[in-house]
Design an enzyme around this catalytic site. Structure first.
Site, PDB file in Angstrom:
ATOM      1  N   ASP A   1     -10.678  -4.467  -2.515  1.00 13.83           N
ATOM      2  CA  ASP A   1     -10.328  -3.847  -1.309  1.00 13.83           C
ATOM      3  C   ASP A   1     -10.784  -4.451  -0.101  1.00 13.83           C
ATOM      4  O   ASP A   1     -10.912  -5.453   0.451  1.00 13.83           O
ATOM      5  CB  ASP A   1      -9.685  -2.425  -1.447  1.00 13.83           C
ATOM      6  CG  ASP A   1      -8.963  -2.147  -0.443  1.00 13.83           C
ATOM      7  OD1 ASP A   1      -8.559  -2.831   0.843  1.00 13.83           O
ATOM      8  OD2 ASP A   1      -8.449  -0.901  -0.375  1.00 13.83           O
TER       9      ASP A   1
ATOM     10  N   HIS B   1      -3.096   1.516  -4.617  1.00 10.89           N
ATOM     11  CA  HIS B   1      -3.753   3.095  -4.306  1.00 10.89           C
ATOM     12  C   HIS B   1      -3.128   4.034  -5.031  1.00 10.89           C
ATOM     13  O   HIS B   1      -3.655   4.553  -6.206  1.00 10.89           O
ATOM     14  CB  HIS B   1      -4.029   3.538  -2.868  1.00 10.89           C
ATOM     15  CG  HIS B   1      -4.675   2.416  -2.086  1.00 10.89           C
ATOM     16  ND1 HIS B   1      -6.034   1.894  -2.449  1.00 10.89           N
ATOM     17  CD2 HIS B   1      -4.444   1.762  -1.043  1.00 10.89           C
ATOM     18  CE1 HIS B   1      -6.523   1.145  -1.405  1.00 10.89           C
ATOM     19  NE2 HIS B   1      -5.277   0.955  -0.391  1.00 10.89           N
TER      20      HIS B   1
ATOM     21  N   HIS C   1       0.824  -1.126   0.095  1.00 14.23           N
ATOM     22  CA  HIS C   1       0.026  -0.138   0.101  1.00 14.23           C
ATOM     23  C   HIS C   1       1.014   1.103   0.066  1.00 14.23           C
ATOM     24  O   HIS C   1       1.998   1.326   0.680  1.00 14.23           O
ATOM     25  CB  HIS C   1      -0.776   0.036   1.136  1.00 14.23           C
ATOM     26  CG  HIS C   1      -1.780  -0.992   1.552  1.00 14.23           C
ATOM     27  ND1 HIS C   1      -1.788  -1.700   2.639  1.00 14.23           N
ATOM     28  CD2 HIS C   1      -2.826  -1.403   0.807  1.00 14.23           C
ATOM     29  CE1 HIS C   1      -2.805  -2.391   2.807  1.00 14.23           C
ATOM     30  NE2 HIS C   1      -3.593  -2.306   1.571  1.00 14.23           N
TER      31      HIS C   1
HETATM   32 ZN   LIG Z   1      -5.461  -2.632   1.256  1.00 13.45          ZN
END
Ligand SMILES: [Zn+2]
Length: 421
Positions: A314, A263, A226
């Site tokens: 997610d 992300h 992430h």
């Molecule tokens: Zn995640």
């Protein structure tokens, strides 16, 4: 033994073709071409299954439960949501994570995802002591995927600091020993692949990140992290290292063609250039990023640089690949004030780019894994749509309800009606 499916249409990223059969042999597509004999699928189209490249299956347990503020804490954001998620993670057992994961994976299959990348970071007993089998929870997730019949890339996630005790390993060596053991245990399981991940820069130290990068490179393993999801995380990284997250990853050798940054919501130009230069990928999770108030990633800049893009559901606030793809383009439209924004070079519609991001390929062809979905052409969302417009109608005008069947590794794994358990 081969098996041929003959749908009304075979869909790819650009259009639809009739008069074709898809022949499956040993879990792979052996041929896509004109055939006379096979199993007819009247009123149906076949398309590649979607790849869900970022999942925390257990977080599906928060669905509907976190859509209100606590009156004592009127400011709700990612960080307050995270406390609710930690509380859910505290209560997991090997049995309950298997059950929760199986239900999540069954919902994915019914929605058109035939493959999932599980970012798995709940490892130990609640007080941090390893289970008698230190991979008990990871194995429970593998068994859940096999129960459901979905293809799984399992990423054991290194967690060095913060979070709750059961996420953390005592040392990176202890963590990597567990990954080694899991790889051995998973051999011979046709749906299962094991990679590795670091949770984030806030949860993993520089030394660990370096080791993880080396380990993944040495083994040719997928490596995820992430990064750039929250502005606070970027500020903390700048305070600690005097650079932004992706700059740090580049400096210590974490980026490469097998690396996926999940992300990249707030990635700046320099970070995007580093990702492009190393051939690394970005996984966008628009429905979760929207649900958490994260923001929206620089999708146009990612496309312009040729950075490979995938999608993930997610936190599973919603499981619908069509909605993830639609969010990518419609958010890009809201931000730019234009239409048809995410156009790959030489294309006039964003649909092919979006479907390639969702499928990880452009269509069905010989040699590919036989991971397919069946689409109901008589569904009210699609019934009057011209064949040539079907790919765009899927992305812009339909939802997971149009998916009526899935094949993984050549096996029929579910029709949505089967999953009402
Ligand atoms: Zn995640």
């Amino acid at each position: 033994m081969s098996h041929t499916l003959i749908p009304d249409l075979v869909l790819d990223a650009h259009g639809a073709r009739s008069g074709l059969g898809v022949t499956i042999e040993g879990g792979r597509i052996s041929e896509v071409g004109p055939v006379a004999e096979g199993e007819r699928l009247p009123g149906k189209a076949l398309a590649p299954g979607f790849v869900n490249d970022h999942s925390h299956a257990f977080q599906r347990g928060l669905r509907g439960a976190v859509e209100r503020i606590e009156p004592s804490r009127p400011h709700d954001d990612f960080w307050t949501w995270r406390e609710r998620m930690y509380a859910l993670a505290e209560g997991l057992t090997p049995d309950s994570i298997r059950e929760a994961s199986r239900r999540c994976y069954e919902e994915m299959l019914s929605a058109g995802y035939t493959s999932v990348t599980e970012f798995h970071y709940v490892h130990h007993l609640p007080d941090g002591t390893p289970y008698e089998d230190p991979n008990a929870l990871a194995k429970a997730v593998v068994l859940a995927a096999e129960d459901a019949g979905i293809r799984l890339l399992l990423l054991p996630v290194a967690y060095a600091r913060g979070g709750i005790p059961r996420f953390r390993d005592a040392s990176v060596e202890a963590f990597l020993r567990r990954v080694d053991d899991l790889k051995v245990w998973s051999e011979g399981r046709p749906l299962i692949e094991v990679g590795v991940a670091a949770h984030s820069i806030r949860a993993v130290t520089r030394g660990w990140l370096q080791e993880l990068g080396d380990y993944a490179r040495g083994g040719g393993l997928p490596l995820h992290i992430h990064a750039d999801e929250q502005r606070r995380e970027i500020e903390e990284c700048q305070t600690e290292y005097d650079m932004r997250p992706v700059e740090l990853l580049a400096e210590i050798g974490f980026l490469g063609p097998n690396t996926t940054v999940v992300h990249a919501t707030h990635a700046d130009e320099r970070e995007l250039n580093l990702l492009a230069g190393h051939g690394s990928s970005v996984c966008a999770c628009p429905t979760t990023e929207g649900n958490l108030g994260d923001g929206f990633l620089p999708a146009m800049e990612i496309l312009e640089r040729g950075i490979r893009l995938s999608i993930g559901s997610d936190s599973h606030a919603r499981i619908d690949p069509f909605e993830e793809l639609r969010e990518l383009e419609t958010n890009a439209r809201r931000l730019s004030g234009r239409r048809n924004v995410l156009l790959a070079e030489g294309e006039t519609s964003p649909t092919p780019y979006l479907l390639r991001a969702g499928w990880g390929r452009g269509g069905l062809k010989a040699g590919d894994s036989a991971d397919l979905i069946e689409i109901d052409l008589s569904h009210p969302a699609l019934a009057d749509v011209e064949a040539g417009n079907l790919p765009s109608a899927l992305v812009f005008g339909s939802g997971s309800g149009v998916v009526v069947g899935a094949w993984v590794d050549g096996q029929s794994v579910c029709a949505p009606n089967d999953t009402g358990s």
